[in-house]
Scaffold this motif. Structure first.
Motif, PDB file in Angstrom:
ATOM      1  N   LEU A 380       0.950  -1.280  -0.020  1.00 39.56           N
ATOM      2  CA  LEU A 380       0.053   0.065   0.005  1.00 39.56           C
ATOM      3  C   LEU A 380       0.816   1.252   0.222  1.00 39.56           C
ATOM      4  O   LEU A 380       0.748   2.202  -0.853  1.00 39.56           O
ATOM      5  CB  LEU A 380      -1.025   0.022   1.221  1.00 39.56           C
ATOM      6  CG  LEU A 380      -1.903  -1.135   1.267  1.00 39.56           C
ATOM      7  CD1 LEU A 380      -2.825  -1.086   2.470  1.00 39.56           C
ATOM      8  CD2 LEU A 380      -3.179  -0.778   0.084  1.00 39.56           C
ATOM      9  N   VAL A 385      -2.079  -0.604  -4.981  1.00 38.81           N
ATOM     10  CA  VAL A 385      -3.406  -0.152  -4.172  1.00 38.81           C
ATOM     11  C   VAL A 385      -4.307  -1.643  -4.274  1.00 38.81           C
ATOM     12  O   VAL A 385      -4.544  -2.083  -3.240  1.00 38.81           O
ATOM     13  CB  VAL A 385      -4.310   0.757  -4.861  1.00 38.81           C
ATOM     14  CG1 VAL A 385      -5.612   0.874  -4.041  1.00 38.81           C
ATOM     15  CG2 VAL A 385      -3.661   2.172  -4.886  1.00 38.81           C
ATOM     16  N   ASP A 386      -4.566  -2.192  -5.648  1.00 42.15           N
ATOM     17  CA  ASP A 386      -5.447  -3.390  -5.531  1.00 42.15           C
ATOM     18  C   ASP A 386      -4.761  -4.750  -4.745  1.00 42.15           C
ATOM     19  O   ASP A 386      -5.519  -5.267  -4.110  1.00 42.15           O
ATOM     20  CB  ASP A 386      -5.394  -3.786  -7.067  1.00 42.15           C
ATOM     21  CG  ASP A 386      -6.412  -2.653  -7.650  1.00 42.15           C
ATOM     22  OD1 ASP A 386      -7.193  -1.795  -7.078  1.00 42.15           O
ATOM     23  OD2 ASP A 386      -6.118  -2.201  -8.928  1.00 42.15           O
ATOM     24  N   ALA A 389      -4.598  -3.806  -0.984  1.00 41.77           N
ATOM     25  CA  ALA A 389      -5.823  -3.791  -0.347  1.00 41.77           C
ATOM     26  C   ALA A 389      -6.544  -5.250  -0.108  1.00 41.77           C
ATOM     27  O   ALA A 389      -7.098  -5.641   0.877  1.00 41.77           O
ATOM     28  CB  ALA A 389      -6.985  -3.058  -1.267  1.00 41.77           C
ATOM     29  N   THR A 390      -6.303  -5.924  -1.220  1.00 40.59           N
ATOM     30  CA  THR A 390      -6.768  -7.148  -1.074  1.00 40.59           C
ATOM     31  C   THR A 390      -6.135  -8.147   0.025  1.00 40.59           C
ATOM     32  O   THR A 390      -6.612  -8.857   0.868  1.00 40.59           O
ATOM     33  CB  THR A 390      -6.471  -8.095  -2.259  1.00 40.59           C
ATOM     34  OG1 THR A 390      -7.293  -7.578  -3.366  1.00 40.59           O
ATOM     35  CG2 THR A 390      -6.914  -9.741  -2.361  1.00 40.59           C
ATOM     36  N   HIS A 393      -7.256  -6.720   3.676  1.00 40.41           N
ATOM     37  CA  HIS A 393      -8.500  -7.621   4.216  1.00 40.41           C
ATOM     38  C   HIS A 393      -8.189  -8.844   4.687  1.00 40.41           C
ATOM     39  O   HIS A 393      -8.880  -9.198   5.553  1.00 40.41           O
ATOM     40  CB  HIS A 393      -9.345  -7.353   3.058  1.00 40.41           C
ATOM     41  CG  HIS A 393      -9.791  -5.948   2.332  1.00 40.41           C
ATOM     42  ND1 HIS A 393     -10.322  -5.201   3.477  1.00 40.41           N
ATOM     43  CD2 HIS A 393      -9.897  -5.267   1.272  1.00 40.41           C
ATOM     44  CE1 HIS A 393     -10.517  -4.089   3.173  1.00 40.41           C
ATOM     45  NE2 HIS A 393     -10.518  -3.923   1.740  1.00 40.41           N
ATOM     46  N   SER A 403     -13.018  -5.615   8.239  1.00 39.55           N
ATOM     47  CA  SER A 403     -12.706  -4.478   7.423  1.00 39.55           C
ATOM     48  C   SER A 403     -14.106  -3.730   6.458  1.00 39.55           C
ATOM     49  O   SER A 403     -14.901  -4.693   5.995  1.00 39.55           O
ATOM     50  CB  SER A 403     -11.596  -4.628   6.417  1.00 39.55           C
ATOM     51  OG  SER A 403     -11.990  -5.952   5.680  1.00 39.55           O
ATOM     52  N   ARG A 405     -16.201  -2.869   3.534  1.00 41.92           N
ATOM     53  CA  ARG A 405     -16.347  -3.083   2.375  1.00 41.92           C
ATOM     54  C   ARG A 405     -16.864  -2.088   1.436  1.00 41.92           C
ATOM     55  O   ARG A 405     -16.903  -2.190   0.019  1.00 41.92           O
ATOM     56  CB  ARG A 405     -17.136  -4.467   1.858  1.00 41.92           C
ATOM     57  CG  ARG A 405     -16.674  -5.543   2.568  1.00 41.92           C
ATOM     58  CD  ARG A 405     -15.204  -6.038   1.988  1.00 41.92           C
ATOM     59  NE  ARG A 405     -14.741  -7.007   2.420  1.00 41.92           N
ATOM     60  CZ  ARG A 405     -13.646  -7.844   2.037  1.00 41.92           C
ATOM     61  NH1 ARG A 405     -12.866  -7.075   0.950  1.00 41.92           N
ATOM     62  NH2 ARG A 405     -13.124  -8.865   2.621  1.00 41.92           N
ATOM     63  N   ALA A 450      -3.618  -1.224   8.218  1.00 42.45           N
ATOM     64  CA  ALA A 450      -4.566  -1.169   7.350  1.00 42.45           C
ATOM     65  C   ALA A 450      -5.216   0.467   7.344  1.00 42.45           C
ATOM     66  O   ALA A 450      -5.538   1.079   6.196  1.00 42.45           O
ATOM     67  CB  ALA A 450      -5.731  -1.775   8.104  1.00 42.45           C
ATOM     68  N   LEU A 454      -4.338   2.758   3.953  1.00 42.89           N
ATOM     69  CA  LEU A 454      -5.471   3.092   3.243  1.00 42.89           C
ATOM     70  C   LEU A 454      -5.873   4.744   3.269  1.00 42.89           C
ATOM     71  O   LEU A 454      -6.609   5.188   2.560  1.00 42.89           O
ATOM     72  CB  LEU A 454      -6.679   2.209   3.722  1.00 42.89           C
ATOM     73  CG  LEU A 454      -6.688   0.689   3.423  1.00 42.89           C
ATOM     74  CD1 LEU A 454      -7.979   0.074   3.954  1.00 42.89           C
ATOM     75  CD2 LEU A 454      -6.664   0.651   1.923  1.00 42.89           C
ATOM     76  N   ASP A 458      -8.158   5.652   0.344  1.00 42.07           N
ATOM     77  CA  ASP A 458      -9.483   5.503   0.556  1.00 42.07           C
ATOM     78  C   ASP A 458      -9.792   6.447   1.980  1.00 42.07           C
ATOM     79  O   ASP A 458      -9.670   5.459   3.078  1.00 42.07           O
ATOM     80  CB  ASP A 458      -9.799   4.050   0.743  1.00 42.07           C
ATOM     81  CG  ASP A 458     -11.356   4.003   0.516  1.00 42.07           C
ATOM     82  OD1 ASP A 458     -11.962   5.141   1.288  1.00 42.07           O
ATOM     83  OD2 ASP A 458     -11.924   3.026   0.405  1.00 42.07           O
TER      84      ASP A 458
END
Length: 819
Positions: A380, A385-386, A389-390, A393, A403, A405, A450, A454, A458
């Motif tokens: 991250l 990012v993808d 993030a996976t 979680h 977490s 969604r 996390a 993020l 996000d």
């Protein structure tokens, strides 16, 4: 004598001794330069350590810098491998003059003429010799000189140009000819110097070559023959070949068996020394074919390199060691984890994350969760990012945590956690690391990874997880986890905007108290950086820049993650302050470093957030468009993230700069719905900048959309009212600028003048220099006459000082006057 006294004062602490030595040198320079200027020469500075950078910069930082000419030499390649150079070039003080002088290879014609001058002849034979030497030297003046010296008077006097091919005009010929005039023992010493491949101490050389009494005599002869040079490195005498290509030539003349034998003897000599140069030992064990022992020593050398902050070298050594260790052994797993940590410290988050994952696959239970959390954080941080993030979680689920969604679920959970935090308060018990259960420690670390990972992608998910993080850290974490969580919680008060709240101030006071009691320099710096980010979010960009500029100055091993984000907010502060000249000076270094370490998060932030603004200031809108498009092509296309908002903002400003008001409005309209769904507008900083952008786009599009004129005017009025309600100096400045443009569009010249004068005052109060200049420029255009001309001239001078090449176009982007 001075160093001996300093060692006593520092109780033999080497770091403290070095610091005291620099301070003594600074005082000495200050005293000397009262009488006359001083030249300080540092050769081959890639060998410097990062600890010295701050002290070195202190000696040259205005306004108290002594009258010193600091001359430093380094190779181009060292900029990407030397932590000392990277930090020095990035943090060079503003106001301290710097001149880069590139000393590269000479042009062929220049070498040719230099050789003719050295030969003292311009004959056809000399011309042929000079041409051959120009090719062979590769542009090196030193090698050209040496090759020219190898040409005899008899050869030069030859009347047959065809004899040139038989003359000593190649390095191999020159070296071989010179070796004929060297005795056996001197030749043997030279072979060891060449095989060593690095500066060699006379003691090691004497031991390896079995020569002791005659070493000084031998080195004197080899220096006369221009084979070697003797100098100082790190205060110690060393011997090395006079040029690397001469060294390479000497080695190629040796049989492979002799080279291996010399490596073996050098390894033995190094092992028997009082202080072992582990890296050199690894090289020679490999050269001798002893890979097993080389791998073992490589691990030790890697640890030593990491301690010296030489992370690139440490990575090389760890990878070398892993090639020699069976991959399934615990020793290999430990080495891989250490490699991941080194990559993390070097700021190479993507590489570190994948190595952490590799180690995680070899483990189970709580250790696997811990490693997956570390991997997710690094991915991250690096903008993957993808993938990150996976993994985050999955990491949360592995330690029994939930977490969010969606943005809506994140908002609901955030409200619940915040209410819970208010109910139980901030009471907690400070705990040492040993007092915390492994499962609790890993849960806190996973929540930190996390929330922080993020948060800059996000915002709503990051805020939700941060609230859960601070609850868990206070109840179950250790002292460092607690201070970190409290500092982040204070920083999370910033997005709401407005003046600093009592709660925010209390949280920072608590974090600073924890940091002070912990004695952790990293903790102190972390709190310092959080304060800088908070200042940014409150629109206090000058204060943010002051804090973030030096937040991690004393912790050079941190180059990524939160530390890189401190750099991002620092450069964004310069954008908002309108300090484009300083931004232009700093951005290339930050961007090059981010690209070099594969930090996509920082790279995209720098290119979209700052580089586009600079390119518009330089009147390069099409290049700005290409750079923005290329940057976002590398970024995740999942959801509407903070980076997508920033890209939207810059794309609209490019259209405004080009005078394409309708296209600017259409581009903004395309993202209104996803922006609202993302809940990013809950952040005052984003909300205020978006409202100002919408007002500008609506006003700039008036003359092209007459049927929609009334609607666009109403939209601009609505945005102005929203900006005024934010009631911050910077939003008030935006509101006054937009109100001035609106008044002009409605033909209310007097009102426009009033609003422009107010905009100048509010922008200066908020330290927004370029916005103040834009309002001043527009006021001058509205007033005209002598006063107007004077205002325009002043504004253009101010904008020019910041590198704005087309002031009128730039002003129209910031303050479009609709028709």
């Amino acid at each position: 004598e001075v160093i001996a006294d300093l060692r006593d004062e520092s109780k033999n602490d080497p770091l403290r001794t070095r610091q005291l030595a620099f301070e003594a040198l600074r005082d000495l320079l200050a005293e000397m330069t009262q009488r006359q200027p001083v030249v300080l020469y540092l050769d081959d500075v890639q060998w410097g350590d990062v600890d010295s950078v701050s002290l070195l910069l202190e000696m040259i930082r205005p306004p108290k810098a002594p009258a010193v000419l600091l001359v430093m030499t380094y190779r181009d390649a060292d900029v990407n491998t030397s932590p000392f150079l990277r930090d020095l070039l990035r943090r060079w003080p503003e106001g301290a003059q710097v001149h880069d002088l590139a000393v590269g290879p000479l042009e062929t014609e220049a070498v040719h003429q230099l050789t003719l001058d050295r030969l003292g002849s311009n004959s056809e034979v000399a011309q042929g010799i000079a041409a051959a030497i120009a090719r062979e030297s590769g542009g090196s003046a030193f090698l050209a000189e040496e090759l020219a010296c190898s040409v005899s008077l008899e050869q030069l006097a030859s009347s047959n140009p065809s004899n040139v091919l038989q003359m000593a005009v190649t390095l191999e010929q020159m070296v071989s000819e010179r070796l004929e005039h060297v005795d056996e023992q001197s030749r043997r010493v030279l072979e060891f110097v060449a095989v060593s491949g690095r500066p060699l101490s006379p003691e090691i050389l004497a031991e390896a070559a079995s020569v002791d009494d005659r070493l000084d005599e031998v080195l004197g002869l080899l220096r006369e023959r221009r084979f070697v040079r003797v100098g100082l490195r790190d205060g110690r005498e060393v011997v090395e070949t006079s040029h690397d290509r001469i060294r390479e030539t000497l080695v190629t003349l040796l049989p492979a068996g002799t080279v291996r034998a010399h490596h073996r003897r050098l390894a033995r000599a190094i092992e028997s020394a009082a202080q072992i140069d582990t890296e050199a030992l690894v090289d020679h064990l490999l050269g001798a074919g002893d890979t097993e022992r080389a791998g073992s020593f490589a691990l030790r050398a890697a640890e030593q390199a990491a301690q010296k902050l030489a992370f690139d070298r440490a990575e090389t050594l760890y990878r070398l060691a892993l090639e020699t260790i069976p991959s399934a052994t615990p020793e290999a797993r430990t080495a891989r984890r250490q490699l991941a940590e080194v990559l993390e410290w070097a700021g190479r988050g993507a590489d570190a994350g994948r190595v952490y994952l590799q180690v995680a696959e070899e483990t189970s239970g709580i250790e696997r969760s811990e490693l997956e959390s570390a991997a997710a954080m690094q991915l991250l941080y690096a903008g993957r990012v993808d993938e990150g993030a996976t993994l985050i979680h999955r990491s949360l689920a592995s330690v029994g945590l939930r977490s969010p969604r969606s943005a809506l679920s994140a908002l609901v959970l955030l409200i619940v956690y915040r209410f819970w935090l208010r109910v139980i308060g901030l009471r907690f018990v400070e705990r040492e690391l040993a007092e915390v259960r492994d499962v609790d420690r890993v849960r806190v670390e996973t929540l930190y990874a996390a929330s922080f990972g993020l948060n800059f992608i996000d915002v709503m998910a990051g805020a939700c997880l941060q609230a859960r993080h601070v609850l868990m850290a206070l109840r179950r974490g250790n002292q460092f986890q607690q201070l970190r969580a409290v500092a982040l919680e204070a920083a999370h008060c910033g997005p709401a905007g407005g003046p600093e709240s009592e709660r925010e101030l209390a949280l920072y006071q608590m974090a600073e108290s924890l940091a002070e009691r912990s004695g952790s320099s990293e903790g102190v710096a972390f709190v310092h950086a959080c304060r800088g980010v908070s200042a940014f979010l409150h629109g206090r960009w000058k204060r943010a820049h002051e804090l973030l500029e030096v937040a991690y100055e004393n912790i050079p091993q941190h180059r990524a993650g939160w530390h890189a984000n401190a750099d991002i907010f620092n450069l964004y502060s310069l954008v908002n302050l309108g300090q484009f000249a300083k931004l232009a000076n700093q951005l290339p270094g930050f961007l090059a470093e981010a690209d070099q370490r594969g930090d996509l998060l920082a790279s995209v932030a720098f290119r979209v957030g700052a580089q586009v603004v600079l390119l518009l200031a330089q009147d390069q809108p099409e290049r700005a468009r290409r750079e923005l498009k290329d940057a976002m092509a590398e970024w995740s296309q999942t959801g509407f993230l903070l980076q997508h908002w920033r890209a939207m903002q810059r794309e609209v400003e490019i259209e405004l700069y080009l005078g394409e008001g309708e296209r600017a409005y259409e581009r903004l309209s395309r993202d209104v719905r996803p922006l609202k769904k993302s809940l990013l507008l809950r952040v005052q900083c984003i909300r205020g900048m978006t409202d100002f952008l919408r007002a500008r786009a609506a006003l700039a599009s008036l003359d092209q959309t007459s049927p929609l004129r009334r609607k666009r005017l109403c939209e601009a009025k609505r945005m102005i009212r929203r900006l005024q309600r934010e009631d911050m100096p910077w939003t008030t400045a935006f509101a006054s600028m937009a109100a001035a443009a609106l008044a002009m569009a409605q033909g209310e010249r007097a009102a426009s003048v009033t609003f422009l004068r107010a905009a100048i005052e509010h922008a200066e109060t908020a330290d927004m220099l370029v916005h103040a200049s834009a309002a001043r420029h527009r006021l001058g255009m509205v007033l005209s006459g002598d006063e107007g001309q004077a205002l325009v001239a002043r504004a253009e001078e101010e904008l020019g000082a910041q590198g704005v090449r087309a002031p009128s176009r730039f002003v129209s982007m910031l303050l479009p006057m609709g028709h």
